[in-house]
Design an enzyme around this catalytic site. Structure first.
Site, PDB file in Angstrom:
ATOM      1  N   ASP A   8      77.290  -7.560  27.456  1.00  0.00           N
ATOM      2  CA  ASP A   8      77.800  -7.353  26.102  1.00  0.00           C
ATOM      3  C   ASP A   8      79.164  -6.669  26.122  1.00  0.00           C
ATOM      4  OD1 ASP A   8      76.309  -5.111  27.119  1.00  0.00           O
ATOM      5  OD2 ASP A   8      76.530  -4.170  25.168  1.00  0.00           O
ATOM      6  N   GLU A  69      74.267  -2.920  26.798  1.00  0.00           N
ATOM      7  CA  GLU A  69      74.639  -1.666  27.457  1.00  0.00           C
ATOM      8  C   GLU A  69      75.464  -0.795  26.519  1.00  0.00           C
ATOM      9  OE1 GLU A  69      77.242   0.983  29.999  1.00  0.00           O
ATOM     10  OE2 GLU A  69      77.779  -0.506  28.498  1.00  0.00           O
TER      11      GLU A  69
END
Length: 303
Positions: A8, A69
């Site tokens: 991400d 994350e």
């Protein structure tokens, strides 16, 4: 060994327009680049491709890619390790390709982070007619905060306030105010001492003016510490040094998936891959440092 990165990126990240500018990859400055952590993924994929193309002998390799994350390491936190087949359990020595800055930077230690939320409850009253009958929750919060040590607590501990929220018309004595913040530190004892001092500041404010408060805290991620007295970090540093790259072993102030994996016994280092100005629209990737990182990974895996 295990290679890890996260999939991400931070916003704004829609319609990214990557631009090659000499040795750098940049954007048109309307979005982030997402090098954090696309650069880490690119380094892993290119390393594996080189090994396959050259038919090189290498150590066993495990690859661990996580989502979310940037949103509190949710991907790493939600791995159900009991459901991972035994032969797929990653190797304990883990290289996380997610450090900003040049190749040669090796982070091995990072703090734990605790979030806190304080809810102050006062008593409503008409601010113009009978304010003395009220207890202003904003005042409770303000006095408490004025007695909190915020910022750099000591060499191992920092703190910060994030929000102070109370929304009332000015003719009403506010009976609710919510304060949020965080404490980070490499010492759990220091973190707990800091949080306890904040709670005591709230108690004193309530004792002085009346009202009530609740103090909530939660561990967002644990501390990352080497389990081998830096043996792994120093071993990888020699790979860089043989390439003529200066190394720096780092203690950093941020958190990553490595902090979550540490609870499961993983011994992580976080290496630089050429990312600069991450989490901003001025983010860029130095491809020279990316290529050095790829070469270092290949050299370590095949040595």
């Amino acid at each position: 060994m295990t290679l890890a990165a996260h999939t991400d990126v931070v916003e704004p990240c829609q319609n990214i327009n990557p631009i090659i500018d000499g040795d750098f990859i940049v954007t048109d400055e309307t979005t982030t680049l997402g090098g954090d952590d696309k650069a880490g993924i690119a380094a892993i994929l290119e390393t594996l491709e080189l090994l396959i193309e050259n038919n090189e002998k290498h150590k066993d390799i495990y690859v661990l890619l996580t989502p979310c994350e940037e949103n509190g390491m949710l991907g790493a936190k939600n791995i159900d390790w009991d459901k991972v087949p035994e032969h797929m359990i990653p190797a304990k020595n883990m290289i996380v390709i997610d450090n900003s800055g040049r190749a040669g930077l090796i982070a091995h230690t990072a703090p734990s982070k605790y979030d806190f939320k304080i809810t102050f409850n006062g008593r409503k009253a008409h601010a113009g007619i009978e304010p003395e009958k009220g207890i202003n929750a904003i005042t409770l919060a303000g006095v408490a905060i004025s007695n909190m040590n915020i910022g750099r607590i000591d060499s191992l501990t920092t703190s910060n306030l994030g929000t102070i929220h109370s929304e009332f018309p000015s003719n009403v004595v506010a009976d609710l105010c919510v304060v949020t913040g965080e404490v980070r530190g490499h010492s759990l004892e220091s973190i707990n001492e800091t949080l306890s001092s904040y709670e005591n500041a709230c108690k004193k404010s309530v004792e002085l003016f009346g009202g009530e408060f609740t103090f909530e805290k939660i561990c967002v991620f644990p501390a990352l510490k080497p389990t081998d007295e830096l043996a792994f970090a120093k071993e990888f540093a020699t790979i860089y040094e043989k390439m003529g790259i200066s190394t720096e072993l780092q203690i950093i102030g941020g958190g990553s998936d490595s902090n979550i994996f540490a609870e499961k016994g993983y011994n992580s280092i976080i290496i630089g891959v050429g990312m600069e100005a991450v989490h901003t629209v001025n983010e860029k990737l130095d491809t020279r440092e990316l290529f050095k990182t790829i070469e270092a990974l290949k050299n370590y895996i095949t040595k």
